[in-house]
Design an enzyme around this catalytic site. Structure first.
Site, PDB file in Angstrom:
ATOM      1  N   LYS A  54      -0.781   1.971  -7.484  1.00 23.86           N
ATOM      2  CA  LYS A  54      -1.876   2.938  -7.340  1.00 23.86           C
ATOM      3  C   LYS A  54      -1.316   4.362  -7.273  1.00 23.86           C
ATOM      4  O   LYS A  54      -1.860   5.287  -7.880  1.00 23.86           O
ATOM      5  CB  LYS A  54      -2.696   2.609  -6.073  1.00 23.86           C
ATOM      6  CG  LYS A  54      -3.533   1.337  -6.234  1.00 23.86           C
ATOM      7  CD  LYS A  54      -4.052   0.777  -4.907  1.00 23.86           C
ATOM      8  CE  LYS A  54      -4.719  -0.572  -5.146  1.00 23.86           C
ATOM      9  NZ  LYS A  54      -5.120  -1.286  -3.922  1.00 23.86           N
ATOM     10  N   GLN A  98      -5.609  -1.032   2.547  1.00 28.23           N
ATOM     11  CA  GLN A  98      -5.106  -2.131   1.723  1.00 28.23           C
ATOM     12  C   GLN A  98      -5.254  -3.471   2.461  1.00 28.23           C
ATOM     13  O   GLN A  98      -4.917  -3.608   3.626  1.00 28.23           O
ATOM     14  CB  GLN A  98      -3.629  -1.878   1.370  1.00 28.23           C
ATOM     15  CG  GLN A  98      -3.037  -2.890   0.409  1.00 28.23           C
ATOM     16  CD  GLN A  98      -3.678  -2.868  -0.981  1.00 28.23           C
ATOM     17  OE1 GLN A  98      -4.121  -1.827  -1.453  1.00 28.23           O
ATOM     18  NE2 GLN A  98      -3.743  -4.008  -1.638  1.00 28.23           N
ATOM     19  N   ASP A 124     -13.488   1.895  -2.177  1.00 26.12           N
ATOM     20  CA  ASP A 124     -13.319   0.444  -2.336  1.00 26.12           C
ATOM     21  C   ASP A 124     -14.668  -0.287  -2.242  1.00 26.12           C
ATOM     22  O   ASP A 124     -14.758  -1.466  -2.583  1.00 26.12           O
ATOM     23  CB  ASP A 124     -12.439  -0.060  -1.181  1.00 26.12           C
ATOM     24  CG  ASP A 124     -11.179  -0.738  -1.649  1.00 26.12           C
ATOM     25  OD1 ASP A 124     -11.002  -0.904  -2.860  1.00 26.12           O
ATOM     26  OD2 ASP A 124     -10.378  -1.097  -0.770  1.00 26.12           O
TER      27      ASP A 124
HETATM   28  N1  GUN Z   1      -6.146  -6.219  -1.927  1.00 23.88           N
HETATM   29  C1  GUN Z   1      -6.335  -6.854  -3.100  1.00 23.88           C
HETATM   30  N2  GUN Z   1      -7.310  -6.249  -3.811  1.00 23.88           N
HETATM   31  C2  GUN Z   1      -7.754  -5.211  -3.074  1.00 23.88           C
HETATM   32  C3  GUN Z   1      -8.748  -4.217  -3.275  1.00 23.88           C
HETATM   33  O1  GUN Z   1      -9.437  -4.169  -4.290  1.00 23.88           O
HETATM   34  N3  GUN Z   1      -8.892  -3.323  -2.266  1.00 23.88           N
HETATM   35  C4  GUN Z   1      -8.139  -3.371  -1.133  1.00 23.88           C
HETATM   36  N4  GUN Z   1      -8.379  -2.453  -0.203  1.00 23.88           N
HETATM   37  N5  GUN Z   1      -7.224  -4.276  -0.915  1.00 23.88           N
HETATM   38  C5  GUN Z   1      -7.015  -5.193  -1.881  1.00 23.88           C
END
Ligand code: GUN
Length: 311
Positions: A54, A98, A124
């Site tokens: 990211k 996360q 998210d």
């Molecule tokens: N872990 C795996 N996929 C995601 C996601 O889309 N958002 C977040 N915050 N954690 C994740």
């Protein structure tokens, strides 16, 4: 005949290219780049990789990704303080916590952190307000992996209206929201999970099959109607050579990749499904890069909304 591969890497590059001028406009207006605050707690290796990706994608696009890393020994209060700081910050447009969080934080830590995120910065889409709004078909931000799946289907010209969709997996992050989003697009949706009876027969009814259960190569050809579109959300790293050899045909170039790297990424869909499906997302290079692109779309949208609200 081999399935058409739905190339997430290429489509994600298109989406990022389309975002460039919006990022420039935001940067010019705000006198700073659109900024995403990420909270990463603990040392889960997959999460470290995802967060690094990211950051890298954000950097290349001109989006600032501000990662706060905390050890797994931290308290839930201390983690919430970071989210509060992002909420109050004039310099942060979006926030992401996360997942998964370390189990040491307790069973409901994830929900406790998601619910303190300002819904207007919740790129998210996991705050209860945004989950509720998604159910009503008016989300401020839809979760990134489900958005990635819909975008991939749309840009591959795969029609959803009136078609049967089966989602395997009922997670908060993928299964439930993607089922709602497919429903809003007029698909007829069935959600299956580990206790569903006769799963292969139900899955075989699908025109569009979404595999999001987190078990390597679980979806075999007997789950797939010939010609169906199969979306593979799984990312499983295999290191056992006997398992890898059992999954791939002799002579597969992926066996060389495994020999070189000592591990191989395999989705939730068995490689042999490529001979039955009409269209299939590869792993890697399918949903994964699209998810990061959709996170950037949501972050830029959050920055634009804040600029609009400021005038
Ligand atoms: N872990 C795996 N996929 C995601 C996601 O889309 N958002 C977040 N915050 N954690 C994740």
């Amino acid at each position: 005949m081999a399935a058409r591969l739905l190339d997430g890497t290429r489509i994600a590059a298109d989406i990022r290219a389309e975002l460039t001028s919006r990022v420039e406009n935001c940067t010019q207006q705000a006198q700073r780049p659109p900024t995403l605050g990420i909270l990463l707690v603990g040392d889960n290796p997959a999460s470290q990789v995802y967060v690094n990706t990211k950051s890298r994608v954000g950097d290349a696009l001109g989006v600032n990704v501000d990662v706060v890393r905390l050890p797994a020994t931290i308290t839930l209060d201390a983690a919430q303080d970071v989210v509060h700081r992002f909420n109050c910050s004039a310099a942060h447009d979006g926030i992401l916590v996360q997942s998964p969080l370390p189990s040491s934080l307790g069973p409901i830590a994830e929900q406790r952190l998601f619910e303190v995120i300002d819904p207007a910065k919740d790129v998210d889409g996991f705050h209860p307000t945004n989950v509720g709004r998604l159910a009503q078909g008016r989300a401020l931000f839809a979760p990134c992996t489900p958005s990635a799946i819909l975008e991939l289907l749309d840009r591959s010209c795969i029609n959803l209206e009136g078609r049967r969709a089966v989602v395997i997996g009922r997670s908060q992050i993928v299964g439930k929201p993607v089922a709602l989003m497919l429903l809003h697009r007029h698909a007829t949706v069935t959600v299956c999970h580990s206790r569903t009876r006769d799963l292969p027969a139900l899955a075989r009814d699908a025109d569009i099959l979404v595999a999001a259960l987190g078990r390597p190569a679980f979806v075999t050809p007997e789950f797939v109607k010939p010609g169906a579109t199969v979306i593979d959300v799984g990312i499983n790293r295999l290191v056992d050579s006997s398992i890898v050899r059992a999954l791939l045909p002799v002579g597969s170039p992926r066996l060389e990749t495994f020999a070189r790297r000592g591990s191989l990424l395999i989705g939730d869909v068995h490689p042999a499904v490529a001979e039955t499906a009409g269209a299939l997302t590869p792993v890697p290079g399918g949903v994964g890069p699209m998810t990061v692109a959709m996170l950037m779309v949501n972050t830029v949208r959050a920055a634009e909304k804040r600029l609009e609200a400021a005038v």
